[in-house]
Design an enzyme around this catalytic site. Structure first.
Site, PDB file in Angstrom:
ATOM      1  N   MET A  96      19.099 122.249 107.097  1.00 18.20           N
ATOM      2  CA  MET A  96      18.855 121.519 105.947  1.00 18.20           C
ATOM      3  C   MET A  96      19.328 122.478 104.861  1.00 18.20           C
ATOM      4  O   MET A  96      19.196 123.780 105.141  1.00 18.20           O
ATOM      5  CB  MET A  96      17.539 121.487 105.676  1.00 18.20           C
ATOM      6  CG  MET A  96      16.992 120.812 104.536  1.00 18.20           C
ATOM      7  SD  MET A  96      15.175 120.448 104.050  1.00 18.20           S
ATOM      8  CE  MET A  96      14.610 122.103 104.255  1.00 18.20           C
ATOM      9  N   CYS A  97      20.151 122.082 103.831  1.00 16.75           N
ATOM     10  CA  CYS A  97      20.787 122.948 103.091  1.00 16.75           C
ATOM     11  C   CYS A  97      20.507 122.618 101.568  1.00 16.75           C
ATOM     12  O   CYS A  97      20.196 121.545 101.251  1.00 16.75           O
ATOM     13  CB  CYS A  97      22.323 122.963 103.145  1.00 16.75           C
ATOM     14  SG  CYS A  97      22.819 122.998 105.075  1.00 16.75           S
ATOM     15  N   GLY A  98      20.951 123.557 100.737  1.00 16.30           N
ATOM     16  CA  GLY A  98      20.730 123.566  99.394  1.00 16.30           C
ATOM     17  C   GLY A  98      22.364 123.821  98.955  1.00 16.30           C
ATOM     18  O   GLY A  98      23.019 124.474  99.271  1.00 16.30           O
ATOM     19  N   SER A 152      23.137 127.321 100.780  1.00 16.60           N
ATOM     20  CA  SER A 152      22.126 127.987 101.365  1.00 16.60           C
ATOM     21  C   SER A 152      21.500 127.065 102.620  1.00 16.60           C
ATOM     22  O   SER A 152      21.250 125.848 102.363  1.00 16.60           O
ATOM     23  CB  SER A 152      21.066 128.406 100.262  1.00 16.60           C
ATOM     24  OG  SER A 152      20.013 129.099 101.017  1.00 16.60           O
ATOM     25  N   ASN A 179      24.649 118.677 103.300  1.00 22.09           N
ATOM     26  CA  ASN A 179      23.096 118.847 103.321  1.00 22.09           C
ATOM     27  C   ASN A 179      22.804 117.457 104.194  1.00 22.09           C
ATOM     28  O   ASN A 179      22.566 116.213 103.187  1.00 22.09           O
ATOM     29  CB  ASN A 179      22.623 118.767 102.098  1.00 22.09           C
ATOM     30  CG  ASN A 179      20.982 118.753 102.050  1.00 22.09           C
ATOM     31  OD1 ASN A 179      20.366 119.024 103.084  1.00 22.09           O
ATOM     32  ND2 ASN A 179      20.513 118.255 101.044  1.00 22.09           N
TER      33      ASN A 179
END
Length: 679
Positions: free
Chosen positions: A59-61, A114, A139
């Site tokens: 999972m990303c930002g 991130s 994401n």
């Protein structure tokens, strides 16, 4: 409820597989409990492979800024914004972050990501830069559709697929439209100097933007109050070319997008230099909802009316048994369970073998909870929890998170009788009070009562599954503090009373801090924080299956099925415009991932083909909690969920009693002053 057909099915499968030299254990029986003979074999084909090594999810930002180099005033604004946004993004993905900046003509482009490491032998670093200098910020989850090599991260698999397109718009659209699963992305195509971005057709992952200047663009997973950002509408895929002097945007709409309505809803005409493609549309992974209406006399509708007319005392159990004798209904109930079971199963299995707490340890695996459910004890959450029991390994526990705010039972004078809660009455009849776990009486909200009743029933149906009831009690002071510190920025750019109530309740549920009870009623820990990597949510069920009170109101005495079918079609069409982006931002802040089984593409596609009169029965003569989402209630009842199958719909803000905690008689659509920055 397990019947003789399910037992015979398992015996057939067991004997055939034993003849083939395969061992059948208790876990297999639990997981195939509700499947037909043919469905068992589909399940076997899927689960014979180790899904945890097929895809490496994370999972990303993600964040991308585009700014003219000579626009110092705007550059100063973004230089103040970016550290704040980056900090918030890193809360979503705390394991790895990196930034890539470059210049194109008069523009400076910065791409930041991130990553929260959810699976794989190593972190899939982002931004992902391929050999041709194309850059991907991803994401999302690829649950199917796009082939990804075994052991490869979905980020790398998607990057390779996009690189192979050579920048062709048609091929890029084909790649992205093939993906099954929630996603948002940003992609820089180096050869054509084009920036792509967008969200999946159901809008399940967050993406925000600022498009009001010709000299800059911001696209980000999350924002901050005080900066002019809006939700990127999940109406298609955007691409902008900056090889020219101006940054020109083009929109390729999803084929399910009602583009005229979208233009008005999102004021697309105000977006500078935006052109909407009228010749090419992106194919979504589901179809619009059917408008089919019943024949003049339909057996199923006849059964409903005959039972209601012939009985003096309405018995829900008998009513459901009667309806399940109708072949076309029974077959659709079985198909619903099958599709939802697969959706829950893949969302439980595609994650690390270790929980959040043990992720950084050297142990090979752990037995802590990796799956949690937002659990009110109502129909949607209890059915998801039941199917999760058949999907999670038996040595693992499941956290059922039940959130409540301070609530004292209203007092009534002797002249005024206390109104009955139909759900609580049903729950008390099925589950004796002495079998319910003991919780703090100062937080005995409607959702707490129903949650305890459904928890007791699940514990009885699935005695070998380790179920944890997580009692989350939120004080008013704690609510105010965390709203000001985190939650208001996560809810932004939304700002209504309803956004505040739902966003805050969901944030505390996702945080997962509370009192942990096991299925025997013992308190295991008073200061427990859920170890789950993912949080299963029931969003989408009401829109797909007719759970709202407006259906009963609009149906009326005329029994206008076309109107109901049209309402359902509209509710499906506007799911991408609802609040899933807000929910994604709120849940991800705790480093967990929100997953929505009811919004699986295959489940949505199936439900969209079911006629309205087989999904819901908004007859005024039926008790509340019986006709709404009737197909889903029959499915729940058929696997033994008697409490939740008769539960009237109760929205999270009312069931948890956050609504009205800080302001009485507030209207949900009004702006919430508590979400605004102080002047």
């Amino acid at each position: 409820m397990t019947g003789p057909n399910q037992v015979l099915t398992q015996l057939r499968v067991t004997h055939m597989l034993r003849d083939a030299g395969l061992h059948i254990n208790q876990e297999f029986r639990a997981k195939t409990l509700f499947l037909s003979f043919e469905q068992c074999f589909v399940f076997i084909l899927v689960t014979c492979f180790d899904l945890q090594t097929l895809l490496c999810h994370k999972m990303c930002g993600i964040l991308c800024t585009l700014c003219r180099r000579d626009e110092f005033a705007e550059k100063a604004i973004y230089e103040r914004l970016l550290p704040l946004v980056k900090n918030a993004i890193q809360r979503r993905g705390p394991d790895y972050c990196r930034e890539e900046c470059f210049e194109v003509n008069d523009w400076r482009v910065c791409m930041f990501a991130s990553v929260l490491w959810l699976q794989g032998n190593e972190i899939a670093q982002q931004p992902k830069i391929d050999e041709n200098r194309n850059i991907l910020l991803w994401n999302g989850d690829i649950f199917g559709g796009l082939p990804v090599a075994e052991g490869m991260s979905d980020t790398l698999g998607l990057s390779e697929a996009l690189e192979a397109t050579g920048g062709s718009h048609e091929q890029i659209l084909q790649v992205l439209s093939s993906i099954q699963g929630p996603w948002s992305f940003i992609y820089w195509c180096e050869d054509k100097k084009e920036l792509w971005f967008g969200r999946d057709a159901l809008g399940r992952h967050s993406l925000l933007w600022n498009t009001k200047s010709q000299n800059s663009l911001v696209v980000t997973s999350i924002g901050k109050r005080g900066y002019d950002l809006e939700e990127v509408p999940a109406i298609g895929l955007f691409v902008g070319n900056i090889s020219d002097e101006n940054f020109n945007l083009k929109l390729y709409p999803w084929h399910t997008t009602e583009i005229r309505a979208a233009v008005q809803t999102f004021h697309l005409e105000k977006i500078l230099n935006l052109r909407i493609s009228d010749d090419v549309k992106v194919v979504s992974n589901y179809c619009p909802s059917t408008l089919q209406v019943p024949a003049e006399y339909d057996n199923f509708i006849g059964l409903i009316k005959d039972y209601a007319n012939q009985t003096k005392e309405f018995d829900v159990k008998t009513f459901y048994e009667v309806l399940l004798t109708e072949p076309k209904v029974k077959s659709r109930v079985e198909r619903l369970i099958y599709e939802l079971k697969l959706a829950v199963d893949v969302r439980c299995r595609f994650q690390p073998v270790k929980c959040k707490t043990c992720a950084s340890s050297r142990i090979a695996q752990c037995e802590h909870s990796t799956v949690a459910v937002l659990f009110s004890g109502g129909l949607d959450s209890t059915l998801i929890a039941a199917l999760a029991c058949a999907s999670v390994q038996q040595n693992r526990s499941i956290d059922l998170i039940n959130v409540s705010f301070p609530y004292s039972q209203p007092t009534f004078s002797s002249k005024k009788k206390q109104p009955a809660d139909p759900f609580i009455n049903v729950g008390e009849k099925i589950i004796p009070e002495e079998l319910l776990i003991k919780t703090d009486p100062n937080y005995e909200t409607p959702d707490r009562k129903t949650g305890k009743a459904s928890f007791a029933e699940l514990s009885k149906i699935f005695p070998t599954t380790k179920l944890n009831f997580i009692e989350v009690n939120v004080t008013k002071d704690e609510l105010i503090e965390n709203r000001n510190k985190h939650i208001a920025d996560l809810i932004y750019p939304l700002k209504s009373i309803l956004d505040d109530s739902l966003g805050c309740a969901l944030w505390f549920a996702a945080r997962g801090k509370g009192i942990k009870h096991n299925s025997t009623g013992q308190i295991v820990s008073r200061e427990y924080t859920s170890t789950a990597n993912i949080l299963l949510l029931g969003m989408g069920a009401d829109e797909l299956l007719g759970g709202y009170s407006k259906y009963r109101k609009d149906f009326g005495k005329k029994e206008d099925w076309l109107k109901i079918a049209t309402l359902l079609a509209h509710d499906l069409a506007v799911i991408p415009y609802r609040n899933l982006g807000r929910d994604d931002r709120v849940v991800s802040d705790s480093g967990r991932q929100a997953r929505y089984p009811f919004l699986s593409e295959n489940f949505v596609q199936f439900i969209a083909t079911v006629p309205a009169y087989l999904r819901t029965a908004p007859f005024g003569f039926l008790p509340l909690g019986v006709g709404e989402k009737l197909l889903l209630r029959l499915a729940a009842y058929s696997i033994g969920l008697q409490v939740s199958s008769t539960a009237p719909k109760r929205a999270l803000q009312f069931g948890s009693k956050i609504a009205g905690l800080e302001g009485k008689s507030e209207q949900g659509h009004n702006v919430c002053p508590r979400l605004l920055l102080p002047e």
